[in-house]
Design an enzyme around this catalytic site. Structure first.
Site, PDB file in Angstrom:
ATOM      1  N   GLY A 138       0.823  -1.203   0.000  1.00 35.70           N
ATOM      2  CA  GLY A 138       0.000   0.000   0.000  1.00 35.70           C
ATOM      3  C   GLY A 138       0.856   1.251   0.000  1.00 35.70           C
ATOM      4  O   GLY A 138       1.641   1.511  -0.905  1.00 35.70           O
TER       5      GLY A 138
ATOM      6  N   ASP B 247      -3.174  -7.803  -2.430  1.00 36.51           N
ATOM      7  CA  ASP B 247      -3.509  -8.961  -3.244  1.00 36.51           C
ATOM      8  C   ASP B 247      -2.273  -9.576  -3.895  1.00 36.51           C
ATOM      9  O   ASP B 247      -2.153 -10.799  -3.998  1.00 36.51           O
ATOM     10  CB  ASP B 247      -4.513  -8.555  -4.334  1.00 36.51           C
ATOM     11  CG  ASP B 247      -5.870  -8.168  -3.756  1.00 36.51           C
ATOM     12  OD1 ASP B 247      -6.148  -8.543  -2.601  1.00 36.51           O
ATOM     13  OD2 ASP B 247      -6.640  -7.493  -4.455  1.00 36.51           O
TER      14      ASP B 247
ATOM     15  N   PHE C 188      -0.355 -11.625  -1.333  1.00 31.50           N
ATOM     16  CA  PHE C 188      -1.050 -12.886  -1.114  1.00 31.50           C
ATOM     17  C   PHE C 188      -0.798 -13.848  -2.273  1.00 31.50           C
ATOM     18  O   PHE C 188      -0.571 -15.044  -2.074  1.00 31.50           O
ATOM     19  CB  PHE C 188      -2.553 -12.639  -0.956  1.00 31.50           C
ATOM     20  CG  PHE C 188      -3.364 -13.891  -0.795  1.00 31.50           C
ATOM     21  CD1 PHE C 188      -3.415 -14.550   0.421  1.00 31.50           C
ATOM     22  CD2 PHE C 188      -4.064 -14.422  -1.866  1.00 31.50           C
ATOM     23  CE1 PHE C 188      -4.160 -15.707   0.570  1.00 31.50           C
ATOM     24  CE2 PHE C 188      -4.804 -15.584  -1.727  1.00 31.50           C
ATOM     25  CZ  PHE C 188      -4.849 -16.223  -0.498  1.00 31.50           C
ATOM     26  N   ASN C 189      -0.808 -13.320  -3.500  1.00 34.21           N
ATOM     27  CA  ASN C 189      -0.546 -14.148  -4.678  1.00 34.21           C
ATOM     28  C   ASN C 189       0.867 -14.726  -4.646  1.00 34.21           C
ATOM     29  O   ASN C 189       1.096 -15.869  -5.055  1.00 34.21           O
ATOM     30  CB  ASN C 189      -0.748 -13.315  -5.949  1.00 34.21           C
ATOM     31  CG  ASN C 189      -0.464 -14.088  -7.207  1.00 34.21           C
ATOM     32  OD1 ASN C 189       0.667 -14.139  -7.694  1.00 34.21           O
ATOM     33  ND2 ASN C 189      -1.495 -14.714  -7.754  1.00 34.21           N
TER      34      ASN C 189
END
Length: 624
Positions: free
Chosen positions: A194, A251, A254-255
């Site tokens: 972020g 995301d 996490f991937n």
């Protein structure tokens, strides 16, 4: 406390719980406890306690939960419920918390308990008394936004230490029956996710893991690809020490963890290869299934350093893959015991929004420690050829949310030039790509799904939706305890049509502005309903969205609908939406860039398939 109150409490308990025999255990310092006569351990405990900042309450504990009622409200059950001994009643409702919503109970010894009373004129009177105390830590749901969870604490006091300790022991014994809750977790924190607040995000939720007595091994990543390399090399023996892995990031992060685990452990036939252009070669009806023993991972360029992309990882070579396979073969997927967690700290956090309903780190952390579970479909994306001149060599990626081509790939590529802008570079790059308005020649073949609804009458539905005449009632969004996801077992892969049967394939050729394959709805703050509102977490389908070449104004209309709550971005004549389990793609041009869960993947030929419920997440699904 005098015996008059003891007898009063016993009378109330008899009236409220007349199906039980009771005996009163107490003296001047204790309140009644309801037991089964015969010396058996009681299934229900009741007693009077002082609730901090509320007053004296009548407390009841059973295996389902804890409930309490202010003692003042017991003095007058008339409809007006006006006063009791000159004191206005504070509440006419019982208050309770379910054991399933409690994550910790602690005895905190001697200290102050504050008492607050409301008098007839409306003034607050309060004083504090010293007594033994215990706290109950649980979850409170927002009344205005049920998917938003927050921690709540109740402190109860009693003058008898043994009484407090007995209640604590009993509640902890009930909590021990919640066997689905994790006890050991491996946590990876991306400090650059972020706006660079990954570590602060973890620090804000770490205390509740400690309170819940969940042991965490925390690793802060030091470079791009750090988590992937760690997951690709970790032994199954070590993984089995944990109930799951938690990613604190976006995301893309996490991937990275997902691919690090699945690429070395998930063994399944590849999806069919795209048909050859040579007319003498059989097409879709004669596709081949590959059964790999080694997965080759090609370095890729990611869109987002914020989310710890896979930028500089090495290939998983044959020796490493064979070693990982042989050393601990018991770790496989689907895996009911092992779960993934995600605490949002990224740029979009679409996976968290789709699986919890909100983009809130505390909500995600609470669902992790309470052991919530949802199953999630995962797409396997195989690149067969990087370019027209490259040889056929499969390279595999796994995606939990989305794979896109055309507009989506162009935005990623363009955004690489403006990394210095941070997350805003996507808006800028998206505007430039939209104004460029490029379309691409490609061929797509997809397996027909029996339950697929064709896009017939899109123009009529679009007009109705525009004027508010159609609410698209057939669009059923995925929610907690979803009937669609739970219709059949999510563990085995849904039976697919035979790919060798020509009749099971639909082929499309033309110019496309974009091609998207959504695993989930892909909801985010800029697309509140997502690309496909009725895409479910574990329905066993990919949602293939083909956007054919059209005037720029029409495409803008589509994007506007995508950004609007309740919009209908799929109800256009130039948009095709198909449910499928497998599709193949072949680009006719020289450039071909895909976005796979936020990572660039150059692919001239590509195929994908979905595995229903391949992984489990620490999440409960969005509340209705």
């Amino acid at each position: 406390m005098d015996m008059e109150n003891v007898h009063f409490g016993a009378t109330f308990a008899l009236n409220e719980l007349n199906f039980l025999h009771i005996c009163i255990i107490g003296d001047d310092d204790s309140q009644p406890i309801i037991q089964h006569i015969g010396g058996e351990e009681p299934s229900i405990l009741t007693s009077s306690f002082f609730l901090d900042h509320a007053g004296e309450v009548f407390l009841t504990l059973n295996p389902d939960g804890l409930s309490w009622k202010l003692m003042e409200s017991l003095c007058n059950d008339h409809e007006d419920r006006s006063t009791c001994l000159g004191i206005q009643i504070l509440s006419k409702h019982d208050t309770s918390i379910n054991i399933s919503d409690v994550y910790a109970v602690e005895f905190i010894d001697w200290g102050l308990v504050h008492e607050t009373l409301l008098t007839n004129p409306g003034f607050l009177l309060g004083h504090a008394s010293e007594m033994y105390r215990f706290t109950v830590h649980g979850v409170e749901r927002s009344k205005s936004q049920p998917s938003l969870w927050a921690p709540t604490v109740f402190t109860f006091g009693h003058v008898d230490k043994q009484t407090c300790q007995m209640w604590v022991n009993r509640m902890n014994s009930y909590l021990s029956l919640e066997t689905d809750r994790p006890k050991n977790l491996l946590v990876y924190v991306n400090p650059g996710s972020g706006k660079g607040n990954g570590c602060r995000t973890w620090e804000s939720v770490a205390p509740i893991f400690s309170q819940a007595k969940v042991k965490t091994k925390v690793i802060v990543t030091e470079r791009a690809g750090h988590a992937f390399d760690a997951m690709a090399s970790i032994t199954n023996r070590e993984l089995n020490l944990y109930e799951g892995i938690v990613a604190v990031g976006g995301d893309g992060f996490f991937n990275e963890i997902l691919n690090g685990i699945l690429l070395s452990r998930h063994r399944a036939p590849y999806p069919p290869t795209p048909p050859d252009d040579d007319p003498t070669v059989e097409t879709e009806g004669d596709v081949l299934l590959h059964d790999p023993t080694v997965t080759i991972v090609d370095p890729v360029v990611s869109i987002d350093d914020d989310e710890s992309p896979l930028l500089k990882r090495s290939k998983l070579n044959e020796t490493q893959a064979i070693n990982l396979t042989n050393q601990d073969s018991e770790m496989s997927f689907p895996n009911k015991r092992f779960r993934f967690g995600l605490v949002p700290s990224g740029s979009t956090d679409a996976i968290v929004i789709c699986t919890t309903g909100v983009r809130d780190p505390m909500t995600s952390a609470l669902q992790i420690i309470l052991g919530k579970r949802v199953c999630l479909d995962i797409a396997q994306v195989v690149r067969w050829e990087k370019s027209h001149t490259s040889k056929n060599e499969p390279h595999v990626r796994y995606a939990a949310s989305f794979a896109g081509y055309g507009f989506y790939g162009d935005v990623i590529t363009e955004s690489e030039k403006y990394r210095w802008m941070g997350p805003k570079r996507y808006d800028y790059a998206g505007t430039k790509v939209f104004l460029r308005h490029r379309s691409y020649e490609a061929k797509v073949a997809y397996m027909k799904a029996e339950s697929e609804k064709t896009n017939v009458g899109a123009n009529v539905r679009r007009i109705k939706a525009f004027w508010g005449l159609s609410k698209e009632s057939e669009r059923v969004a995925c929610r907690a305890k979803c009937d669609i996801c739970n219709t059949t077992s999510v563990s085995p892969q849904r039976e697919k049509p035979d790919p060798k049967e020509e009749s099971n394939w639909v082929r499309v050729k033309g110019r496309f502005l974009s091609i998207g394959a959504a695993v989930i709805s892909c909801r985010n703050e800029k697309a509140p309903d997502g690309l496909v509102v009725d895409a479910h977490l574990s329905d066993g389908f990919l949602h293939l969205v083909l956007i054919k070449d059209c005037p720029r104004a029409f495409y803008l209309w589509h994007l506007t609908q995508l950004a609007r709550k309740g919009g209908t971005p799929l109800n256009f004549d130039f948009v095709e939406h198909h449910k499928t389990t497998t599709f193949t793609f072949t680009s006719s041009g020289e450039e071909s860039v895909w976005n796979v869960d936020g990572e660039i993947l150059q692919a001239q030929k590509l195929s994908a398939q979905v595995f229903r419920g391949l992984i489990s997440l620490f999440a409960s699904g969005p509340e209705k």
